[in-house]
Design an enzyme around this catalytic site. Structure first.
Site, PDB file in Angstrom:
ATOM      1  CD  GLU A  15      77.682  60.009  63.806  1.00 36.11           C
ATOM      2  OE1 GLU A  15      76.797  58.867  63.321  1.00 36.11           O
ATOM      3  OE2 GLU A  15      77.785  59.885  64.995  1.00 36.11           O
TER       4      GLU A  15
ATOM      5  CD  GLU B 156      85.377  60.938  48.963  1.00 35.92           C
ATOM      6  OE1 GLU B 156      85.747  60.313  48.515  1.00 35.92           O
ATOM      7  OE2 GLU B 156      84.575  61.877  48.447  1.00 35.92           O
TER       8      GLU B 156
ATOM      9  CB  THR C 242      79.734  66.813  49.979  1.00 36.75           C
ATOM     10  OG1 THR C 242      80.961  67.125  50.397  1.00 36.75           O
ATOM     11  CG2 THR C 242      79.664  67.351  48.410  1.00 36.75           C
TER      12      THR C 242
END
Length: 379
Positions: free
Chosen positions: A127, A363, A158
């Protein structure tokens, strides 16, 4: 220790290499230049089984191990990191999490289509104010009895505009902090769900990265994965496996850059001989190859740990940390070896350098990987 691959693993590796070289290579520069989503290529990847590699055949997947997934990710990433990140998100974050923690009804409804590539999925955690600190979820999922009312914004997603199914992490009980977070399955055409602007990125420009907005989006209770408050644990579990996929992506970018550098060094002449005969170039190639082999072993160790149901938090974080650094370092050296040609698009290595950087960020940044590793060491 056994460093040999099985016949099945070698077959997967060969199939991925053939697809990358024959289907992805030709248009990769154009897709990067025009930020063109590889829809046709992703459809073929689904048909070949690359979009649900580790999913059980019962749900339309390949039933393969994580080692096979790493081998395929490396080969795809050698040519087109945009395609490999689409593949990684669908496999590691969406399909794996759904099969591991979803209900039978959720699997039948969504996983069977995701695993075959009929549709693709997106994982929605980040966010505007919640990146590395995933506990700070401002998106809310208000419990309304038989459904949740979802409100908020997600960033850097993504497959943002091309996905049909979205795993959305949202806060239901703020007083419980991260134990009050849930994960909800949201379908694309749900009223109140809007796909925002596409990001104009440095690299992986063929993948579509968007912000997403949710305004009073009604999500039925049966679309929650796991028990109430399971969302944060779900996110951490799928990201731990996702790091293995991104480590393999970084490995592929690095090995692709090395292959191009070796080819160029044997063709380009300076001072009357091929530059591969100059010690300065030989030393660069030696360092690149050594780091790539080390990164590959770390990736395979993490994949092995996951396949053997061992704790792969540390090995996965180590693989991502080292492989992403190797990708960046190798791509920079590949541009240097190519000299002026390395700075122009038709020689590919400048794109690989741009693509490599994101592997140190998404990630879980490299700094977050170091926190994960140190925590595991200090247990």
């Amino acid at each position: 220790m056994n460093f040999e691959f099985t016949e099945e693993q070698l077959a997967v590796q060969a199939a991925a290499r053939d697809f990358a070289q024959n289907e992805l290579w030709a248009g990769v520069i154009e897709r990067d230049e025009h930020q063109k989503f590889p829809a046709e290529q992703i459809k073929k990847m689904g048909e070949l089984g690359f979009m649900g590699m580790m999913v059980s055949p019962e749900y339309g997947g390949g039933g393969m191990d994580t080692v096979s997934y790493v081998l395929a990710m490396e080969e795809i990433s050698k040519v087109d990191a945009s395609c490999s990140v689409i593949m990684s998100v669908n496999n590691s974050l969406v399909c794996w999490g759904l099969e591991k923690y979803g209900t039978e009804e959720q699997k039948r409804k969504y996983l069977t289509r995701l695993a075959t590539g009929e549709i693709i999925g997106a994982f929605c955690l980040s966010e505007p104010e919640a990146g590395s600190d995933a506990t700070m979820q401002r998106t809310t999922a208000e419990d309304k009895g038989d459904h949740y009312l979802l409100n908020g914004t997600k960033n850097w997603i993504t497959n943002g505009s091309t996905a049909s199914v979205y795993m959305v992490i949202a806060q239901t009980n703020p007083e419980l902090k991260h134990r009050g977070i849930n994960v909800l399955i949201v379908e694309k055409d749900t009223p109140g769900f809007v796909v925002g602007l596409k990001e104009n990125k440095l690299g992986i420009r063929g993948s579509d990265t968007h912000s997403l907005m949710f305004t009073d989006v009604k999500v039925p209770k049966e679309n929650r994965i796991g028990e109430d408050g399971f969302g944060f644990k779900f996110a951490m579990q799928v990201l731990a496996g996702g790091r293995i996929g991104i480590a393999a992506q970084a490995l592929g970018i690095a090995s692709g850059a090395l292959e191009l550098s070796l080819k160029y060094a044997k063709e380009r002449k300076a001072f009357g001989v091929e530059i591969a005969k100059h010690q300065a170039i030989q030393f660069k190639l030696a360092d690149m190859a050594t780091n790539i082999d080390a990164a590959r072993l770390l990736c395979l160790q993490a994949a092995h740990d996951k396949d053997q149901h061992l704790d792969y938090a540390k090995s996965g974080a180590m693989a991502k940390l080292f492989a992403s650094k190797t990708a960046m370092d190798t791509a920079v050296e590949a541009v240097q070896i190519h000299g002026g040609y390395g700075f122009v698009k038709e020689f590919h290595v400048e794109r690989m350098m741009r693509d490599a950087k994101i592997t140190q960020i998404y990630e879980g940044t490299s700094e977050i990987q170091k926190i994960v590793i140190s925590r595991e060491l200090l247990k």
